[in-house]
Design a protein around this motif. Structure first.
Motif, PDB file in Angstrom:
ATOM      1  N   ASP A  77       0.846  -1.187   0.000  1.00 14.15           N
ATOM      2  CA  ASP A  77       0.000   0.000   0.000  1.00 14.15           C
ATOM      3  C   ASP A  77       0.885   1.241   0.000  1.00 14.15           C
ATOM      4  N   ASP A  78       0.431   2.311  -0.645  1.00  9.18           N
ATOM      5  CA  ASP A  78       1.202   3.558  -0.623  1.00  9.18           C
ATOM      6  C   ASP A  78       0.801   4.451   0.537  1.00  9.18           C
ATOM      7  N   GLY A  79       0.004   3.908   1.438  1.00 10.47           N
ATOM      8  CA  GLY A  79      -0.448   4.647   2.603  1.00 10.47           C
ATOM      9  C   GLY A  79      -1.890   5.086   2.518  1.00 10.47           C
ATOM     10  N   SER A  80      -2.453   5.074   1.333  1.00  9.26           N
ATOM     11  CA  SER A  80      -3.821   5.557   1.151  1.00  9.26           C
ATOM     12  C   SER A  80      -4.813   4.765   1.996  1.00  9.26           C
ATOM     13  N   HIS A  81      -4.680   3.441   1.974  1.00 12.88           N
ATOM     14  CA  HIS A  81      -5.596   2.600   2.751  1.00 12.88           C
ATOM     15  C   HIS A  81      -5.175   2.515   4.207  1.00 12.88           C
ATOM     16  N   ALA A  82      -3.870   2.404   4.444  1.00  8.53           N
ATOM     17  CA  ALA A  82      -3.386   2.218   5.816  1.00  8.53           C
ATOM     18  C   ALA A  82      -3.686   3.431   6.687  1.00  8.53           C
ATOM     19  N   VAL A  83      -3.551   4.650   6.139  1.00 10.47           N
ATOM     20  CA  VAL A  83      -3.872   5.847   6.920  1.00 10.47           C
ATOM     21  C   VAL A  83      -5.351   5.860   7.281  1.00 10.47           C
ATOM     22  N   ARG A  84      -6.185   5.521   6.326  1.00 11.15           N
ATOM     23  CA  ARG A  84      -7.625   5.449   6.595  1.00 11.15           C
ATOM     24  C   ARG A  84      -7.919   4.421   7.686  1.00 11.15           C
ATOM     25  N   ASP A  85      -7.265   3.242   7.590  1.00 11.13           N
ATOM     26  CA  ASP A  85      -7.487   2.201   8.585  1.00 11.13           C
ATOM     27  C   ASP A  85      -7.001   2.643   9.967  1.00 11.13           C
ATOM     28  N   ALA A  86      -5.843   3.329  10.005  1.00 13.11           N
ATOM     29  CA  ALA A  86      -5.302   3.782  11.290  1.00 13.11           C
ATOM     30  C   ALA A  86      -6.222   4.818  11.923  1.00 13.11           C
ATOM     31  N   GLU A  87      -6.732   5.757  11.116  1.00 12.56           N
ATOM     32  CA  GLU A  87      -7.629   6.779  11.671  1.00 12.56           C
ATOM     33  C   GLU A  87      -8.949   6.160  12.114  1.00 12.56           C
ATOM     34  N   ASP A  88      -9.437   5.180  11.356  1.00  9.66           N
ATOM     35  CA  ASP A  88     -10.670   4.508  11.761  1.00  9.66           C
ATOM     36  C   ASP A  88     -10.467   3.771  13.084  1.00  9.66           C
ATOM     37  N   ALA A  89      -9.313   3.106  13.229  1.00  9.26           N
ATOM     38  CA  ALA A  89      -9.014   2.399  14.475  1.00  9.26           C
ATOM     39  C   ALA A  89      -8.888   3.380  15.633  1.00  9.26           C
ATOM     40  N   ALA A  90      -8.247   4.517  15.376  1.00  8.95           N
ATOM     41  CA  ALA A  90      -8.096   5.515  16.435  1.00  8.95           C
ATOM     42  C   ALA A  90      -9.454   6.032  16.901  1.00  8.95           C
ATOM     43  N   TYR A  91     -10.356   6.221  15.945  1.00 10.42           N
ATOM     44  CA  TYR A  91     -11.705   6.687  16.300  1.00 10.42           C
ATOM     45  C   TYR A  91     -12.430   5.641  17.150  1.00 10.42           C
ATOM     46  N   ARG A  92     -12.352   4.395  16.718  1.00 13.47           N
ATOM     47  CA  ARG A  92     -13.059   3.335  17.444  1.00 13.47           C
ATOM     48  C   ARG A  92     -12.508   3.146  18.854  1.00 13.47           C
ATOM     49  N   LEU A  93     -11.195   3.284  18.985  1.00  8.30           N
ATOM     50  CA  LEU A  93     -10.555   3.034  20.280  1.00  8.30           C
ATOM     51  C   LEU A  93     -10.397   4.297  21.122  1.00  8.30           C
ATOM     52  N   ARG A  94     -10.800   5.435  20.566  1.00  2.00           N
ATOM     53  CA  ARG A  94     -10.602   6.727  21.234  1.00  2.00           C
ATOM     54  C   ARG A  94      -9.128   6.911  21.592  1.00  2.00           C
ATOM     55  N   ALA A  95      -8.285   6.589  20.618  1.00  2.00           N
ATOM     56  CA  ALA A  95      -6.838   6.706  20.819  1.00  2.00           C
ATOM     57  C   ALA A  95      -6.396   8.155  20.629  1.00  2.00           C
TER      58      ALA A  95
END
Length: 246
Positions: free
Chosen positions: A179-197
């Protein structure tokens, strides 16, 4: 009766099942090679699997030779690291094809280089990306552990995303293989939202796209992307985490 007036197969099977692994392995290997398939056919995969640790390399090859192609994958699955070297390359494709991607990924990490090449040579090319992606996730999780942080999976996150904690901060990390980061950044931000990180970190195995880097710099949120391919990049990974912790 077995050929030559030997002990009946049913009696040998009962003795093997009731004997400790070392003794049972001795009984199995005492059989002449041409008669071993007859006995092996009467033993369950679980019966055979418990003997494998007690067998030497030659005995393992003899055992594999005595097992039919239909039964071989089930036997190898129980002791893949020990038995793969005993499987001829001509029979290896069927064994690997029966293994799930997760098992192939774990096996490739456990085998020596020459055996890894054999397994890779018979693996369906269509599975390569999935298997390598699973390996990448596993290696990255170990790398995060080397950064002296706590790493935990969370049931609400997809595979390849973790919660990393340290210095009282909570960072969501997402792996992106190929991945060039396009998907991974989205996944990381989604995880942060879910976990209130407190932050989000995308980790990819190659360079990040210019647009992704620009997004991370201008988002106004604690989000970053870093390249990690192997242990040579451990320092980059640690610095990226520390930057988000701060």
């Amino acid at each position: 009766m077995l050929p030559g007036g030997m002990m009946p197969v049913t009696q040998l099977v009962a003795m093997i099942r009731s004997s400790p692994p070392k003794g049972a392995a001795g009984l199995l290997m005492a059989m002449p090679a041409d008669r071993l398939p007859l006995l092996a056919a009467q033993l369950r995969p679980a019966d055979l699997a418990r003997l494998v640790p007690a067998l030497g390399a030659t005995a393992r090859r003899d055992l594999v030779a005595a097992i039919t192609d239909e039964r071989l994958p089930a036997l190898v699955a129980a002791h893949a690291e020990a038995l793969i070297p005993a499987v001829p390359t001509a029979r290896l494709d069927g064994v690997v094809a029966a293994m799930p991607d997760e098992a192939v990924a774990e096996l490739l990490d456990a085998l020596p280089a020459d055996e890894r090449r054999r397994v890779t040579s018979v693996t369906d090319p269509r599975r390569e990306r999935g298997v390598r992606g699973l390996q990448y996730r596993s290696h990255l999780r170990h790398a995060l552990g080397r950064a002296n942080v706590q790493v935990a999976a969370a049931p609400q996150l997809p595979a390849g995303s973790w919660l990393v904690t340290g210095l009282r901060w909570r960072i969501a990390v997402a792996a992106g293989f190929g991945d060039d980061g396009s998907h991974a950044v989205r996944d990381a931000e989604d995880a942060a939202y879910r976990l209130r990180a407190d932050g989000a970190l995308a980790v990819i195995d190659g360079p990040a796209a210019a647009g992704v880097l620009a997004y991370c710099r201008s988002s106004g949120r604690p989000v970053n992307v870093v390249t990690w391919a192997d242990q040579r990049h451990d320092g980059h990974l640690t610095r990226a985490l520390v930057g988000l912790f701060q």
